[in-house]
Structure formats: structure tokens, C-alpha cells
Write an enzyme that holds these catalytic residues in place. Structure first.
Site, short mmCIF file in Angstrom:
data_model
loop_
_atom_site.label_atom_id
_atom_site.label_comp_id
_atom_site.label_asym_id
_atom_site.label_seq_id
_atom_site.Cartn_x
_atom_site.Cartn_y
_atom_site.Cartn_z
N HIS A 158 82.56 -36.88 79.27
CA HIS A 158 83.50 -35.85 78.86
C HIS A 158 84.93 -36.42 78.87
O HIS A 158 85.16 -37.52 79.35
CB HIS A 158 83.43 -34.65 79.81
CG HIS A 158 82.24 -33.77 79.57
ND1 HIS A 158 81.00 -34.05 80.10
CD2 HIS A 158 82.09 -32.64 78.85
CE1 HIS A 158 80.15 -33.12 79.73
NE2 HIS A 158 80.78 -32.25 78.96
N LYS A 162 88.40 -33.10 82.36
CA LYS A 162 87.35 -32.28 82.95
C LYS A 162 87.36 -32.46 84.47
O LYS A 162 87.39 -33.57 84.98
CB LYS A 162 85.99 -32.65 82.37
CG LYS A 162 84.86 -31.72 82.85
CD LYS A 162 83.59 -31.94 82.05
CE LYS A 162 82.47 -31.02 82.52
NZ LYS A 162 82.81 -29.59 82.36
#
Length: 277
Positions: A158, A162
Site C-alpha cells: 500500500h 497507510k
């Protein structure tokens, strides 16, 4: 559920209006003729408070969830765990359905949400992508067939911003694998392998379910479940290139949950894939 011809559009409130997912949701609602954006929420410290919502000049971003819920049929929430739990309690008091895509929820917070679902309909899913939820079913089938002689590793990637790791989707994949193979994820999950002296180090336990997390750049979300055997391996991968996939799945969940009986639903019910295993 979709609005019948001539019916009033489903009224949607979006929490976390300034976030990446919040903006994607605002855009998706505005492009849906059967939905009406009636409220946009954000934290009191947000610079958007009191200003028009991005892409929706008719809606002013506010910080009062009670006022937002008073004019909504469904709240869509992609925020932080503490805020989500508070919003779920307010939805219960207001009799408003809620779609929750927030990740990083603790077991206690999930239990609190499940309690609220005794009074209102709630869709809770770590990933609203239609494709990801189809992949979960494929993983279940593969895990049942490959539970012996294959090592199972889950790799996710990600963007740099995040905050939780592994991702909620990766953990959901691990839960699916564990159920399908008769394992206990709390006992068999391995989140780090730092060497022979570390808890996760040394030779691989064949019952373990490994997790690896990558964070960097603007990666929206990549997930791979690797089944590694002797002389062969199978990889089931889903890659997201746009948050629009999560937004569209969330709107599908909102249409589904509106008018439902109280209960805790998942994307499997939303997509007609059958009850969760």
C-alpha cells in the site's frame, strides 16, 4: 436495493470527506442518479469544515454527525476506528444504516459494532472492492484443496500513508485461509521473520500463515496469496489502481443495506456470493 423509477433517491452521508476515500466516495455518489449526497462529515480540525464538499458545492462539510444523520438514509464511513465506533453508536440512536470500510478495528471495537447491528443494518467489510471479494472466494477454494504440502504466504502493498499493517484485506484473506484449512489465525499467523533467535525466525512451520507488508509511494492496494508447493506454486493476486473500485463497491453496499432488517452483513451478502464461511 436500487431506487425504483420515480422514487426518491437514497440519501447518503459520507464521513471522512477530506480523505482519499472520502473524496472518491463524494465523486461516486455525485455520479449516481439514484443517490443523493445530503451530508459530508470531517474532523472538527479539518480545513474543509464550513466549506463546500469537494465536487459537491451544494453540501457544506460539517463536524456534527447528528445533524448529518438527521438527513441521511445511509452513512458511509472510511475513517479511523475510534470515529467509526462512535458513528455506529449515533447511527443506532438515529435508526440510520451504516456501511463501514474502516480497517484496523480491534476485536473489542468489532464486538461493539456487532452489538449495534442488533438494532440497525450494518455492512462491515475490510475491502469494498467487488473484485477483492470474488478473490476471497477463490482463495477459500484453493486453500481447501492445497492445505497439505503447500506453504501459504500473504503479501500486501500500500501507499506510504497507510497506518495499519498488515492491511485489513490481508488479515481477512488470512481468516479465510485459516477457516478453510482448520487453523487458528491467532496462533498460526507469522508477521515477521527476523532471524533464528526471533519468534518468527528459523525453519518455517508448515502450519504457519505468513504475512508481509510493503509500504511506499502511491500504491493503492496490491494483495497476493501464495501457495508454494514442491515443484509448483499458485498465486492469487488482486491489484487496485484506483480508489473508485472501493467507492463503487461501497455504493453497492449502501443500496443493499438501505431498508434491510437489523444485522451485520458482509460483502458476500451484498454481492450474492453466499453467507460468510
Amino acid at each position: 436495493m436500487t431506487s425504483a423509477p420515480g422514487a426518491a433517491p437514497l440519501r447518503i452521508a459520507v464521513a471522512g470527506a477530506s480523505g482519499r476515500m472520502g473524496r472518491a466516495l463524494l465523486d461516486a455518489v455525485m455520479r449516481s442518479p439514484d443517490l443523493a449526497l445530503t451530508a459530508a462529515l470531517d474532523a472538527p480540525t479539518s480545513p474543509l469544515i464550513g466549506r463546500p464538499a469537494p465536487g459537491a458545492p451544494h453540501v457544506t462539510v460539517g463536524a456534527d454527525p447528528r445533524a448529518a444523520l438527521a438527513q441521511a438514509d445511509v452513512l458511509i464511513d472510511f475513517t479511523r476506528p475510534e470515529g467509526t465506533v462512535a458513528h455506529a453508536a449515533l447511527c443506532r440512536a438515529a435508526g440510520v444504516a451504516i456501511v463501514i470500510g474502516t480497517t484496523g478495528l480491534s476485536d473489542a471495537q468489532k464486538a461493539e459494532i456487532a452489538d449495534h447491528a442488533r438494532a440497525i443494518p450494518i455492512v462491515l467489510a475490510p475491502n469494498m472492492s467487488i473484485g477483492v471479494n470474488v478473490v476471497l472466494k477463490l482463495i477459500e477454494v484453493a486453500a481447501r484443496a492445497l492445505h497439505q504440502g503447500f506453504d501459504i504466504e500473504i503479501v500486501e502493498a500500500h501507499h506510504r500513508h497507510k497506518v495499519d499493517a498488515p492491511s485489513g484485506t490481508a488479515l481477512k484473506m488470512g481468516e479465510v485461509v485459516a477457516r478453510a484449512t482448520g487453523r487458528d489465525l491467532a496462533r498460526d499467523a507469522v508477521y515477521a521473520r527476523d532471524g533464528l533467535s526471533a519468534p518468527g525466525g528459523g525453519e518455517r512451520d508448515p502450519r504457519s500463515i505468513g504475512f508481509s507488508s510493503i509500504r511506499g509511494g502511491d500504491i493503492v492496494g496490491d494483495h497476493t496469496v501464495l501457495f508454494a508447493g514442491t515443484g509448483e506454486r499458485i498465486e492469487i493476486t488482486h491489484r487496485s489502481t484506483s480508489r473508485a473500485t472501493y467507492a463503487e463497491g461501497s455504493l453497492r453496499a449502501a443500496r443493499f443495506v438501505a431498508g434491510r432488517a437489523p444485522g451485520l452483513y458482509g460483502m458476500d451478502e451484498v454481492l450474492g456470493l453466499g453467507p460468510a464461511t
